[in-house]
Write an enzyme that holds these catalytic residues in place. Sequence first.
Site, short mmCIF file in Angstrom:
data_model
loop_
_atom_site.label_atom_id
_atom_site.label_comp_id
_atom_site.label_asym_id
_atom_site.label_seq_id
_atom_site.Cartn_x
_atom_site.Cartn_y
_atom_site.Cartn_z
N THR A 13 0.65 -0.98 -0.08
CA THR A 13 0.02 -0.05 0.05
C THR A 13 0.72 1.39 -0.16
O THR A 13 0.50 2.22 -0.61
CB THR A 13 -0.85 -0.16 1.11
OG1 THR A 13 -1.80 -1.01 1.22
CG2 THR A 13 -1.82 1.08 1.28
N THR A 86 1.02 -4.80 4.07
CA THR A 86 0.70 -5.15 5.57
C THR A 86 0.16 -6.50 5.65
O THR A 86 0.05 -6.97 6.59
CB THR A 86 -0.09 -4.13 6.25
OG1 THR A 86 -1.46 -4.00 5.43
CG2 THR A 86 0.50 -2.77 6.36
N ASP A 87 -0.62 -7.01 4.47
CA ASP A 87 -1.38 -7.95 4.68
C ASP A 87 -0.54 -9.36 5.10
O ASP A 87 -1.02 -10.11 6.03
CB ASP A 87 -2.07 -8.56 3.29
CG ASP A 87 -3.40 -7.74 3.18
OD1 ASP A 87 -3.72 -6.84 4.06
OD2 ASP A 87 -4.08 -7.67 1.95
N LYS A 157 -0.73 -8.95 12.16
CA LYS A 157 -1.49 -7.92 12.08
C LYS A 157 -2.85 -8.23 12.48
O LYS A 157 -3.52 -9.30 12.58
CB LYS A 157 -1.94 -7.96 10.52
CG LYS A 157 -2.67 -6.69 9.93
CD LYS A 157 -2.64 -6.52 8.52
CE LYS A 157 -3.45 -5.07 8.35
NZ LYS A 157 -3.66 -5.05 6.74
N TYR A 278 -5.23 -29.73 30.43
CA TYR A 278 -6.44 -30.62 30.35
C TYR A 278 -6.24 -32.07 29.58
O TYR A 278 -5.14 -32.41 29.17
CB TYR A 278 -7.35 -30.01 29.44
CG TYR A 278 -7.90 -28.77 29.91
CD1 TYR A 278 -8.89 -28.59 30.98
CD2 TYR A 278 -7.44 -27.63 29.56
CE1 TYR A 278 -9.40 -27.53 31.48
CE2 TYR A 278 -8.08 -26.18 30.36
CZ TYR A 278 -9.05 -26.36 31.18
OH TYR A 278 -9.40 -25.24 31.65
#
Length: 333
Positions: A13, A86-87, A157, A278
């Site tokens: 971007t 950024t993705d 992110k 557990y």
Amino acid sequence: MKKKILIINTGGTLSSVAKEHGLTPDITTDSMMKELHIVAGEAELTTMDFMSLDSANIFPEDWAKLAEIISDNRDKYDGMVVIHGTDTMAYTSSMLSFMLQNIPIPVVITGSQLSISDPVADAMENLRCAIFMAQTGKSGVFLAFNRKVILGCRASKVRSISFDAFDSINAPNVAEISSLGMKVNEDQLPKKSGIFHLQNNYSRDIAVVKMFPGMHRSLLNSLAKEGCKAIYIEAYGLGGMPYLKHDFIATIQKLVDQGITILIGTQCRFEGSNLNVYETGRRALDAGVIQANDMTTEAAVTKLMWVLGQTNDPKEIRDYFNISLCGEVILQK
């Protein structure tokens, strides 16, 4: 003496312009030199346009080539900044952390939520933070965003449109910028454990599975038949999986016996997994799984790919996950 900083542009971007089908990376570093010099201070900048891609189109072979470029140039510069979308930025910063272990200079990945051509963008501040961190001489791979610096293998992110898009998961920030300047948290810097040499081999023969109620265990068998050598399962809570009705743990036992690595983490963003608490977790451990502890999904996935690039031996794979290579995990005692 002026610090020499290399800026490597991969797109994203920050370097995008509006086109017919939406924002597309198309701004070169030559076109943004004025902006870069504004935020660089006294640093001497050199730029390189490696590629111009939306980060959704970045693949493991691009990581390997980027790591090679960084390795080849490490002795020529005091630090490097990688401009990135950024993705998948957290995946890239995690994988570079493994491929570039013990690198002697700062390598800082950054990007923005708005293009540098937008007058209200976050691009300039993120570049300023990244270039400043690249001048500190603090060795390692980092991610700089919204006036904070995160260890590359701890970044994720967490917001899709906010300027505060990234968080440091299960670890404090490496550095933060305030009215007092940049303060570096020395305790969070990666610990050197040897000499640097490029380690950019990897394997794509993995799969990631997110548990959901009603999911059938046959999915795991299908992935194994497709050639997956390792499967990362995002389980519930501390790492719980069903063993009634659909007995995932029995299926996992068979896959482990076939030499397939099963790594178990949690769907929870913070605090990590602990299979010792557990019954469901203990059954999984008895079946031979490896637990991801407090690793991010991005770090778990890229570490699995990277480790499989070093060895196919299930025991050696387990050994790699029993150590922290670059600060990606706190192992349970």
